[in-house]
Design a protein around this motif. Structure first.
Motif, short mmCIF file in Angstrom:
data_model
loop_
_atom_site.label_atom_id
_atom_site.label_comp_id
_atom_site.label_asym_id
_atom_site.label_seq_id
_atom_site.Cartn_x
_atom_site.Cartn_y
_atom_site.Cartn_z
N UNK A 1 0.87 -1.08 -0.02
CA UNK A 1 -0.10 0.01 0.14
C UNK A 1 0.74 1.36 -0.07
N UNK A 2 0.72 2.28 -1.05
CA UNK A 2 1.54 3.34 -1.01
C UNK A 2 0.51 4.79 -1.52
N UNK A 3 0.70 5.57 -0.73
CA UNK A 3 -0.15 6.98 -0.90
C UNK A 3 0.36 7.51 -2.26
N UNK A 4 -0.59 7.62 -3.12
CA UNK A 4 -0.77 8.33 -4.44
C UNK A 4 -1.54 9.59 -4.48
N UNK A 5 -0.84 10.47 -4.89
CA UNK A 5 -1.60 11.78 -5.12
C UNK A 5 -1.74 11.96 -6.61
N UNK A 6 -3.24 12.41 -6.89
CA UNK A 6 -3.68 12.86 -8.28
C UNK A 6 -4.41 14.18 -7.98
N UNK A 7 -3.74 15.17 -8.58
CA UNK A 7 -4.49 16.60 -8.44
C UNK A 7 -4.81 16.89 -7.22
N UNK A 8 -4.06 16.62 -6.01
CA UNK A 8 -4.27 17.22 -4.75
C UNK A 8 -5.11 16.11 -4.05
N UNK A 9 -5.41 15.19 -4.56
CA UNK A 9 -6.33 14.24 -3.96
C UNK A 9 -5.61 12.90 -3.54
N UNK A 10 -5.40 12.64 -2.14
CA UNK A 10 -4.43 11.49 -1.92
C UNK A 10 -5.22 9.99 -1.64
N UNK A 11 -4.89 9.04 -2.27
CA UNK A 11 -5.56 7.55 -2.05
C UNK A 11 -4.34 6.63 -1.86
N UNK A 12 -4.65 5.69 -1.16
CA UNK A 12 -3.64 4.41 -0.97
C UNK A 12 -4.14 3.52 -2.22
N UNK A 13 -2.81 3.32 -2.97
CA UNK A 13 -3.08 2.03 -3.84
C UNK A 13 -2.24 0.81 -3.48
N UNK A 14 -2.71 -0.38 -3.85
CA UNK A 14 -2.12 -1.58 -3.65
C UNK A 14 -1.29 -2.12 -4.71
N UNK A 15 0.09 -2.27 -4.32
CA UNK A 15 0.93 -2.56 -5.61
C UNK A 15 1.20 -4.06 -5.18
N UNK A 16 1.00 -4.86 -6.34
CA UNK A 16 1.18 -6.24 -6.23
C UNK A 16 2.31 -6.81 -6.89
N UNK A 17 3.30 -7.47 -6.30
CA UNK A 17 4.49 -8.02 -6.89
C UNK A 17 4.55 -9.59 -6.60
N UNK A 18 3.77 -10.17 -6.03
CA UNK A 18 3.87 -11.64 -5.81
C UNK A 18 2.58 -12.13 -5.19
N UNK A 19 2.49 -13.64 -5.16
CA UNK A 19 1.30 -14.00 -4.71
C UNK A 19 0.86 -13.41 -3.31
N UNK A 20 1.71 -13.45 -2.25
CA UNK A 20 1.10 -12.86 -1.09
C UNK A 20 0.62 -11.63 -1.19
N UNK A 21 1.22 -10.65 -1.93
CA UNK A 21 0.46 -9.22 -2.16
C UNK A 21 -0.81 -9.37 -2.94
N UNK A 22 -0.66 -10.65 -3.86
CA UNK A 22 -1.94 -10.59 -4.64
C UNK A 22 -3.15 -11.07 -3.93
N UNK A 23 -3.06 -12.04 -3.00
CA UNK A 23 -4.24 -12.49 -2.11
C UNK A 23 -4.48 -11.32 -1.26
N UNK A 24 -3.37 -10.76 -0.79
CA UNK A 24 -3.55 -9.71 0.42
C UNK A 24 -4.46 -8.63 0.09
N UNK A 25 -4.26 -8.35 -1.23
CA UNK A 25 -5.11 -7.20 -2.01
C UNK A 25 -6.73 -7.53 -1.74
N UNK A 26 -7.05 -8.72 -1.93
CA UNK A 26 -8.33 -9.03 -1.77
C UNK A 26 -8.74 -9.15 -0.29
#
Length: 313
Positions: free
Chosen positions: A138-163
């Motif tokens: 999970x990383x904070x991402x800013x778009x035009x002043x609005x901040x949201x956390x996006x979940x970046x998936x690089x492996x199986x653990x993060x893959x299931x972790x997202x859901x």
């Protein structure tokens, strides 16, 4: 909606060749897995020409050109290109912004901007990316002043972790039912299982975290633990993950009423779900079966209930 393909720079030239190839192979594995689990993946329509994988090298040149710093084997190139040709694309009129800011750096990444917007609509999308990109979890991402956390998936653990995180973020039991196959991919579920969420002693929103924890342990470790065969070792195996799992005693199984309460059909076979985990010491049970040929030896979740009948009850 499940995933977008991260179209921010992949930074393949910042690591050695073997690590770069391994990262691309892992991305292909994530795309294979998403396809197998019927999880939707989308990407920016111009990803081939706009996504930089190395300094001065775009994704199209990596897969089809000759001037990349990487010399990828043909099967890996074909594997990635087949996925990119198959997944749905995001059209420009659906994207409200094309730049995002991550770690203080403003970068061109339309897919991430689209995923960012979806998070504000209550339908977050995970971002399939490469470990070389430096965007993990999970990383904070800013778009035009609005901040949201996006979940970046690089492996199986993060893959299931997202859901799993999406389930934990929702108070709606339907979210668990809808995402269970992706959140707990090493489990099978009996038809109509989720009706049992109403049979616990507490409302779903109050028991959700414990249910997710037990299902996660069953999915991640259940098959291995049950392969030990001996009840004592099986119970100890689950105890090592801080949950109590035990089998029914013979008195309970000899009682017809009690036995039938623990029976469910799975793949045209009548099974007795005589193992159960205890969410609380004296109530709220998840009944499971170690697995069958029909489940490919994956643990089967059969019954959710406050407490099934016992002899003389």
């Amino acid at each position: 909606m499940s995933f977008v393909l991260d179209d921010a720079p992949w930074m393949l030239d910042s690591v050695e060749l073997n690590a770069a190839v391994a990262a691309l192979e892992e991305l292909a594995e994530r795309l294979d897995t998403a396809l197998l689990r019927r999880e939707e993946v989308r990407c920016y329509a111009g990803v081939y020409q706009e996504c930089h994988v190395q300094v001065g090298v775009r994704l199209y040149e990596l897969l089809f050109g000759e001037n990349s710093l990487l010399s990828l084997q043909r099967d890996l190139r074909n594997r990635l290109s087949r996925h990119l040709d198959r997944i749905a694309t995001l059209q420009d009129d659906k994207i409200l912004a094309f730049d995002v800011t991550i770690h203080g750096e403003r970068i061109f990444a339309p897919s991430l901007a689209w995923a960012h917007d979806r998070s504000f609509q209550g339908e977050p999308a995970g971002c399939l990316t490469l470990s070389t990109a430096g965007r993990v979890g999970g990383l904070p991402v800013d778009v035009e002043g609005r901040l949201a956390q996006l979940h970046f998936v690089v492996n199986e653990s993060a893959h299931v972790g997202f859901f799993r995180q999406r389930i934990l973020d929702s108070a709606d039991a339907h979210t668990l039912e809808t995402l269970a196959a992706s959140a707990f991919p090493q489990l099978c579920f009996v038809d109509d299982l989720w009706r049992g969420l109403h049979d616990f002693s507490r409302p779903y929103r109050d028991i959700r975290d414990e249910v997710v924890n037990h299902l996660s342990i069953f999915s991640d470790h259940g098959s291995h633990i049950f392969s030990q065969k001996q009840n004592r070792i099986i119970e100890s195996g689950f105890a090592a993950h801080y949950i109590e799992v035990s089998p029914e005693n013979q008195e309970t199984l000899r009682d017809r009423r009690c036995r039938e309460a623990r029976e469910r059909e799975f793949c045209d076979e009548l099974l007795i779900f005589n193992w159960h985990s205890k969410i609380e010491p004296h109530q709220n049970r998840i009944h499971i079966h170690p697995g069958t040929k029909g489940s490919n030896n994956r643990v089967i979740v059969g019954i959710l209930h406050e407490h099934l009948p016992l002899p003389r009850n």
